[in-house]
Motif scaffolding. Structure first.
Motif: not given
Length: 333
Positions: A55-60, A256-277
């Motif tokens: 999806t991303r590579t072709r579109s990009a 993530v509760s063990h991270i001491k400071g500020d952080y960001i979350f990254l994922h190259c996608l697609p992600a299986f974070h729910d059951t919507e696929t």
């Protein structure tokens, strides 16, 4: 320096060259947002070879080519005969005589290298089983946008430590001076030769390379947490094995509760974070797991930057194509 050069793997480029591509990506993003034309490849024709779907590579690549004034032509797995009815060398020569640049997304790194050897025009690696270099420019671009500088930052990848994304993150980070930690089961540790390569780059850049099976300790000082799918394309028969093996490396609220400071979350996608696929539903039905490499809570959290990261695929690919095939004036870096 860049002109006419292939972009097949990160180690073909110096730290200064990679930093240039990241900064140029940010510049082109700014031009795009302000509606300023940048047709550095006007009149060119670009072939997009896809053995693996995307999806991303072709579109990009498509949008980037259009923005640069070039015309992209998509050739899917059913349209090309690479290594089947026609050799890679013959295909490369033919396509190189018709097109001004070639993108390849497939399985074999050697096939990408051979295309680059014989085409006579720049070849860009959209993904192989070994490396994912266009993804890396977008990833470290996103990190730089967030924190201002790359050197000294810490990126922690949790999951399958031997896949192409983990390989590329480890080596590219080491080149750029970013501390990279791979947290994975010992059976999925990166190849020792790759780790040694990363350590050699890290010794020059001042970065730190870490491979561990302790996810909790790994994330403590993270500036960025990175997840990828537990099962890569072509390994779908290993779902059950990977789900059981990688559950302790899921990026969730507890981790993530063990991270001491500020952080960001990254994922190259697609992600299986729910059951919507379809995949998500199948895994939930077969193994009772409704979230895999990242929970929906983290995926939708204020720290999440995966969609900015996905957009940056287009800006970074545009920078790579323009730098290697756009007749730009680029001071020596």
């Amino acid at each position: 320096m860049f002109q006419g050069k292939n972009f097949l793997k990160e180690i073909d480029f110096s730290r200064e060259e990679l930093e240039y591509l990241i900064d140029f990506s940010i510049h082109l993003k700014d031009l795009k947002k302000r509606g300023i034309p940048h047709e550095y490849m006007k009149g060119q024709n670009i072939a997009l070879l896809f053995e693996k779907t995307s999806t991303r590579t072709r579109s990009a690549f498509t949008v980037a080519a259009n923005d640069l004034g070039a015309a992209p032509e998509f050739l899917g797995a059913n349209d090309i005969q690479l290594g089947k009815k026609e050799s890679v060398e013959d295909t490369a020569i033919v396509l190189g005589s018709m097109f001004d640049g070639i993108e390849f997304r497939g399985f074999s790194q050697q096939m990408a290298e051979d295309l680059g050897k014989y085409a006579g025009v720049p070849v860009w690696n959209g993904l192989t089983d070994e490396w994912h270099p266009t993804q890396m420019i977008a990833d470290y671009m996103t990190l730089k946008e967030e924190f201002g500088e790359l050197a000294g930052r810490t990126l922690v990848y949790c999951g399958d430590g031997r896949n192409n994304v983990a390989n590329s993150l480890l080596v590219t980070g080491a080149i750029l001076g970013v501390n990279v930690t791979i947290a994975s089961p010992k059976s999925l540790f990166p190849d020792e030769k790759l780790v040694k390569m990363a350590e050699e780059y890290a010794a020059k850049s001042g970065a730190k390379v870490t491979v561990t099976d302790d996810a909790v300790k790994a994330v403590e000082n993270a500036d960025a947490l990175y997840a990828d799918v537990w099962v890569s394309m072509g390994e779908e028969d290993k779902f059950e094995e990977r789900v059981n093996l990688l559950k302790p490396y899921q990026i969730n609220k507890e981790l993530v509760s063990h991270i001491k400071g500020d952080y960001i979350f990254l994922h190259c996608l697609p992600a299986f974070h729910d059951t919507e696929t379809k995949y998500g539903k199948d895994v939930a039905e077969k193994f009772g797991v409704e979230e895999m490499e990242v929970t929906d809570e983290v995926f939708r959290s204020p720290q999440a930057r995966q969609f900015e990261q996905a957009e940056n695929r287009m800006h970074s690919i545009k920078a790579i194509m323009a730098a290697t095939n756009g007749n730009l004036f680029i001071p020596k870096v």
